[in-house]
Design an enzyme around this catalytic site. Structure first.
Site, short mmCIF file in Angstrom:
data_model
loop_
_atom_site.label_atom_id
_atom_site.label_comp_id
_atom_site.label_asym_id
_atom_site.label_seq_id
_atom_site.Cartn_x
_atom_site.Cartn_y
_atom_site.Cartn_z
N SER A 18 0.76 -1.29 -0.09
CA SER A 18 -0.03 0.05 -0.13
C SER A 18 0.90 1.31 0.17
O SER A 18 0.28 2.30 -0.43
CB SER A 18 -0.78 0.01 1.22
OG SER A 18 -1.21 -0.93 1.69
N HIS A 57 -2.37 -3.70 -6.69
CA HIS A 57 -3.10 -3.14 -5.10
C HIS A 57 -4.44 -3.54 -5.05
O HIS A 57 -5.21 -2.62 -5.63
CB HIS A 57 -2.62 -1.64 -5.03
CG HIS A 57 -3.07 -1.07 -3.70
ND1 HIS A 57 -3.39 0.39 -3.30
CD2 HIS A 57 -3.03 -1.60 -2.59
CE1 HIS A 57 -3.85 0.63 -2.37
NE2 HIS A 57 -3.44 -0.68 -1.52
N GLU A 114 -5.85 -1.38 -8.04
CA GLU A 114 -5.09 -0.37 -8.55
C GLU A 114 -3.83 -0.83 -9.05
O GLU A 114 -3.18 -1.67 -8.45
CB GLU A 114 -4.73 0.72 -7.27
CG GLU A 114 -4.34 2.09 -7.78
CD GLU A 114 -4.16 2.93 -6.35
OE1 GLU A 114 -4.29 4.13 -6.61
OE2 GLU A 114 -4.11 2.60 -5.53
N ASN A 117 -4.99 6.05 -1.91
CA ASN A 117 -4.70 6.24 -0.69
C ASN A 117 -4.09 7.74 -0.66
O ASN A 117 -4.12 8.42 0.43
CB ASN A 117 -3.64 5.27 0.06
CG ASN A 117 -4.10 3.98 0.35
OD1 ASN A 117 -5.36 3.90 0.61
ND2 ASN A 117 -3.40 2.96 0.25
P1 NAD Z 1 -1.16 -9.56 7.30
O1 NAD Z 1 -0.04 -9.35 8.45
O2 NAD Z 1 -2.54 -9.93 7.77
O3 NAD Z 1 -0.36 -10.81 6.50
C1 NAD Z 1 1.05 -10.86 6.12
C2 NAD Z 1 1.09 -12.41 6.00
O4 NAD Z 1 2.34 -12.54 5.42
C3 NAD Z 1 1.06 -13.04 7.35
O5 NAD Z 1 0.26 -14.26 7.20
C4 NAD Z 1 2.74 -13.61 7.27
O6 NAD Z 1 2.69 -14.89 8.05
C5 NAD Z 1 3.13 -13.55 5.90
N1 NAD Z 1 4.66 -13.67 5.89
C6 NAD Z 1 5.32 -12.83 6.57
N2 NAD Z 1 6.69 -13.05 5.82
C7 NAD Z 1 6.70 -14.00 5.12
C8 NAD Z 1 7.43 -14.89 4.22
N3 NAD Z 1 8.73 -14.56 4.37
N4 NAD Z 1 7.20 -15.64 3.39
C9 NAD Z 1 5.69 -16.30 3.52
N5 NAD Z 1 4.88 -15.50 4.23
C10 NAD Z 1 5.28 -14.49 4.97
O7 NAD Z 1 -0.93 -8.36 6.39
P2 NAD Z 1 -2.01 -7.70 5.31
O8 NAD Z 1 -2.92 -6.72 5.92
O9 NAD Z 1 -2.52 -8.98 4.54
O10 NAD Z 1 -1.03 -6.96 4.46
C11 NAD Z 1 -0.22 -7.67 3.46
C12 NAD Z 1 0.31 -6.71 2.14
O11 NAD Z 1 -1.06 -6.15 1.77
C13 NAD Z 1 0.86 -5.57 2.86
O12 NAD Z 1 1.97 -5.05 1.93
C14 NAD Z 1 -0.08 -4.46 2.93
O13 NAD Z 1 0.59 -3.19 2.92
C15 NAD Z 1 -0.81 -4.72 1.83
N6 NAD Z 1 -2.20 -4.20 1.80
C16 NAD Z 1 -2.74 -4.11 3.01
C17 NAD Z 1 -4.20 -3.68 3.00
C18 NAD Z 1 -5.06 -3.68 4.25
O14 NAD Z 1 -5.96 -3.28 4.35
N7 NAD Z 1 -4.75 -4.55 5.31
C19 NAD Z 1 -4.80 -3.10 2.02
C20 NAD Z 1 -4.04 -3.03 0.62
C21 NAD Z 1 -2.82 -3.55 0.80
#
Ligand code: NAD
Length: 731
Positions: free
Chosen positions: A443, A464, A476, A514
């Site tokens: 993000s 995204h 996006e 964003n």
């Molecule tokens: P989250 O913490 O729920 O999930 C991340 C996952 O990645 C976890 O399950 C973790 O165990 C796993 N992980 C970490 N290191 C790893 C590795 N080396 N190998 C494999 N798996 C691994 O986070 P999220 O909210 O799902 O966000 C994930 C991504 O999406 C981030 O980059 C975030 O910026 C982006 N994002 C989030 C949102 C939101 O609203 N939460 C929206 C758009 C984008």
């Protein structure tokens, strides 16, 4: 004739078959209406013909009016557009009334020719308004078909007589969900609602329709509203029950629209007035309200963004010209909140998915998210056990990167940490084909920087998603400096596969959505800190047509996320960081343990079940309350300009390449006032000159964040609009 075909069988029954060439679904055009008119004239003029069946040669009856044509109607209506539009609508009324009266004697109601609508499948919009004018509606038993009047969803109302006919047929109360909410249902449910007459086995459709035509009596052809003394079910507006309906409906419309959607109000007015006069006058009233609506810039802006441009983007308006890049095997790295959602929507669209996390437990948990959604679907009767097994069968949850072999697209959604992202990029690229595209769901991190971890930066891109992935329709796509055209095509083809709407933007801090949302919520928190009542802040936004106000939005997305983004942004921007005042609120709230809805404490108080109870008084105790509260419009201007100016800057600096993407992205991404058609649509409605005037005033009183961009000043000087002169110049 090309859209409607006329034939007569040996028993003297005519079939009028709708079959628009080159389209999988019939849509009505003005040519189509003229052809249908010719068919009806033929039918009524030929004494050898007993009656007619109106049906479709396609699996469905019709998708509705061609809104592209409707969008052009106003522009081509000449010097007096309102009169031109009104005359056009009245032509349709005359045709449908001709079908309804079917040549019968106006006094005795005898001698008419029966006309039946035979619907093989979906019939929406004018695809139901036309059948409502026929003497009987018979539909094939097709549970996948949807029948309804969805016009309200794009800022219109059924203006082909559907509003008045349905209200006369069912009464205002029973018609309300179909007219005001655009409720569409399968044939059996529409029969139970009394909107269609019969549901038969698909193979029997035409035979049954013919049988009805041959057996119809004169009295079967007379619509209730053409009989003497007809009383509308539920009572007309001055009947005690009818009166209650309209009081309730007005409240409902206002509580849902906050007064900013002209269509719902116009519809209600047409029904209220239409039920008090003879039927033909009611149609004229409907036509006047519909004309008024089409003349309102809001309806044009909504049709443009929610229909014409949204569809154009979904069909690949900005797709580079390279061969088909549809995804067959997708890798998803990180099975957290986002990864789990991405895996579900992809498997649901028929794509094979490898879902990887650091532990098997985390990967399985990610997959179980799909199980939960599918189980909910089964409970509601929308999903079958077979379907569930199919979708789950397509998701391989594992920790083993070698399973990524053969993936043509990988999307990473691991922690928002460049080093973790770099590590998984390298691990995946060691296994996937050289031609595969790698995408990040980040993000906040620049795509160009993340691409440095890749051996193939031209195959690296941002895809995204918004949370929750299965509900949010916008995706996006972000091009890094080195991203190549094939990666863009791959991302667009993938988004099309999962049936979401893409926008393609360039790589700058927070990309597009964003980038605009953050100043919006920050302005809300700034207002609260200045001592403006939180209710005034949120309601000002609701009255602009936003689904939730900024403070409520912060509670939903969580304050600790806000604090995290603020810290990272500050670290990256140094002295240029503009939001110290907001941070004071955010960091203090986090210190108080008020993280938003998830901690059941934020700008609102919540009960144990997470229901909002009211604004938390602690905020006012800490930051005070202004004795004299600002005018509503001042709060609205601040909230609106905070995001709109950011959208203009994104366009000015080239992050956005296409204003259509800016508008569609804003509505789908953060619920930007849909009535306005989006930030650029809104600017066109108020005009660049007025926008500059508002900015100058806000800048003088609240600081440089409201400085009007040069682009807007130039447009004001030249009298340009985004969709008028500017769009034409670009074309
Ligand atoms: P989250 O913490 O729920 O999930 C991340 C996952 O990645 C976890 O399950 C973790 O165990 C796993 N992980 C970490 N290191 C790893 C590795 N080396 N190998 C494999 N798996 C691994 O986070 P999220 O909210 O799902 O966000 C994930 C991504 O999406 C981030 O980059 C975030 O910026 C982006 N994002 C989030 C949102 C939101 O609203 N939460 C929206 C758009 C984008």
């Amino acid at each position: 004739m090309t859209e409607f075909h006329y034939s007569v069988d040996a028993d003297g029954v005519a079939t009028i078959t709708w079959d628009v060439p080159g389209k999988s679904m019939n849509v009505m055009s003005f040519d189509g209406l003229r052809e249908l008119d010719t068919c009806i004239d033929k039918l009524l003029a030929d004494p050898a013909v007993k009656g007619a069946i109106i049906t479709s040669a396609k699996p469905d009856f019709a998708g509705g009016m061609d809104l592209n044509v409707l969008a052009e109607l106003r522009d081509t209506a000449g010097d007096n557009p309102a009169q031109g539009i009104f005359d056009g609508i009245m032509e349709t009324h005359r045709l449908f009334r001709k079908i309804e009266r079917a040549g019968m004697d106006p006094k005795t109601h005898k001698g008419g020719k029966p006309i039946v609508a035979a619907l093989p499948g979906t019939a929406m919009g004018i695809g139901l308004e036309l059948p409502l004018a026929c003497h009987r509606i018979i539909a094939a038993d097709n549970p996948k078909a949807r029948i309804g009047l969805p016009e309200i969803m794009v800022g219109l109302f059924p203006g082909g007589g559907g509003t008045i006919r349905l209200a006369y047929k069912l009464g205002a109360m029973a018609a309300a969900p179909y007219l005001l909410e655009g409720k569409a249902q399968e044939p059996k449910k529409m029969k139970a609602a009394g909107i269609i007459d019969e549901v038969v086995a698909p193979d029997d459709l035409l035979a049954r329709a013919k049988e009805w035509v041959l057996g119809a009596k004169d009295s079967d052809l007379v619509k209730p509203w053409d009989t003497k003394g007809y009383k509308v079910p539920g009572g007309a507006p001055y009947h005690p029950a009818g009166y209650m309906t309209f009081v309730g409906a007005s409240v409902m419309v206002h509580s849902k629209t906050w007064g900013v959607y002209p269509a719902a109000k116009a519809l209600l007015s047409a029904v209220y007035e239409g039920l008090q006069v003879p039927f033909d006058t009611a149609l004229k009233i409907e036509a006047r309200y519909f004309t008024n609506l089409l003349m309102n810039p809001s309806s044009g802006a909504m049709v443009r963004s929610l229909f014409v441009n949204k569809q154009a983007l979904e069909k690949g308006a900005n797709r580079p010209d390279v061969p088909d890049e549809r995804v067959s095997k997708l890798g998803v790295l990180g099975a957290g909140m986002m990864g789990a959602g991405i895996a579900y929507v992809s498997a649901n669209a028929g794509i094979e998915v490898v879902l990887i996390d650091a532990t098997q437990e985390a990967a399985d948990k990610g997959k179980s998210y799909s199980t939960e959604i599918l189980d909910k679907g089964i409970k509601r009767g929308k999903v079958t056990e077979d379907r569930k097994a199919d979708v789950l069968g397509r998701i391989n949850a594992t920790t083993d990167y070698s399973a990524l072999e053969g993936c043509d697209l990988v999307i990473e959604a691991v922690f928002e940490d460049p080093s973790v992202k770099a590590e998984v990029t390298a691990k995946a690229e060691a296994v996937i084909p050289e031609t595969a595209i790698f995408a990040s769901n980040t993000s906040t991190l620049p795509i160009t920087e993340l691409a440095k971890a890749s051996d193939r930066p031209e195959q690296f891109i941002g895809i995204h998603f918004f949370s929750p992935v299965d509900k949010m329709m916008l995706v996006e796509i972000i091009k890094g400096k080195e991203t190549g055209t094939r990666a863009v095509a791959k991302a667009l083809d993938y988004v099309r596969q999962i049936r979401k709407t893409p926008i393609v933007v360039n790589d700058e801090r927070f990309f597009y959505a964003n980038r605009c949302i953050i100043p919006y919520v920050n302005e809300g928190m700034r207002l609260a800190k200045e001592g403006v009542a939180p209710a005034l802040v949120d309601n000002a936004a609701r009255l602009l047509g936003f689904p939730v106000g900024p403070l409520q939005l912060v509670d939903e997305t969580s304050l600790d996320l806000g604090a995290k983004i603020a810290r990272a942004t500050k670290a990256a921007m140094g002295d240029a960081y503009p939001d110290e005042a907001v941070d004071e609120v955010v960091f203090w709230m986090v210190e108080q343990g008020r993280l938003g809805r998830k901690s059941k404490a934020g700008f609102f108080d919540y009960d144990d079940s997470g229901k909002r109870l009211g604004y938390w008084p602690g905020l006012t105790e800490r930051f005070g309350r202004l004795d004299e509260q600002p005018e509503l419009t001042e709060v609205q201007h601040r909230l609106m300009m905070a995001q709109v100016l950011e959208a203009v800057r994104a366009y000015e600096s080239g992050v956005l390449e296409d204003i259509r993407e800016g508008d569609v992205g804003a509505i789908l991404g953060w619920g930007f006032a849909p009535w306005s058609g989006g930030p650029f649509g809104w600017l066109d409605i108020i005009g660049a000159a007025r926008a500059v005037e508002i900015c100058d005033d806000l800048e003088a009183r609240f600081g440089p964040r409201f400085k009007a961009p040069q682009l807007l000043r130039d447009m004001a000087a030249k009298g340009e609009t985004f969709y008028g002169s500017k769009a034409k110049a670009a074309a």
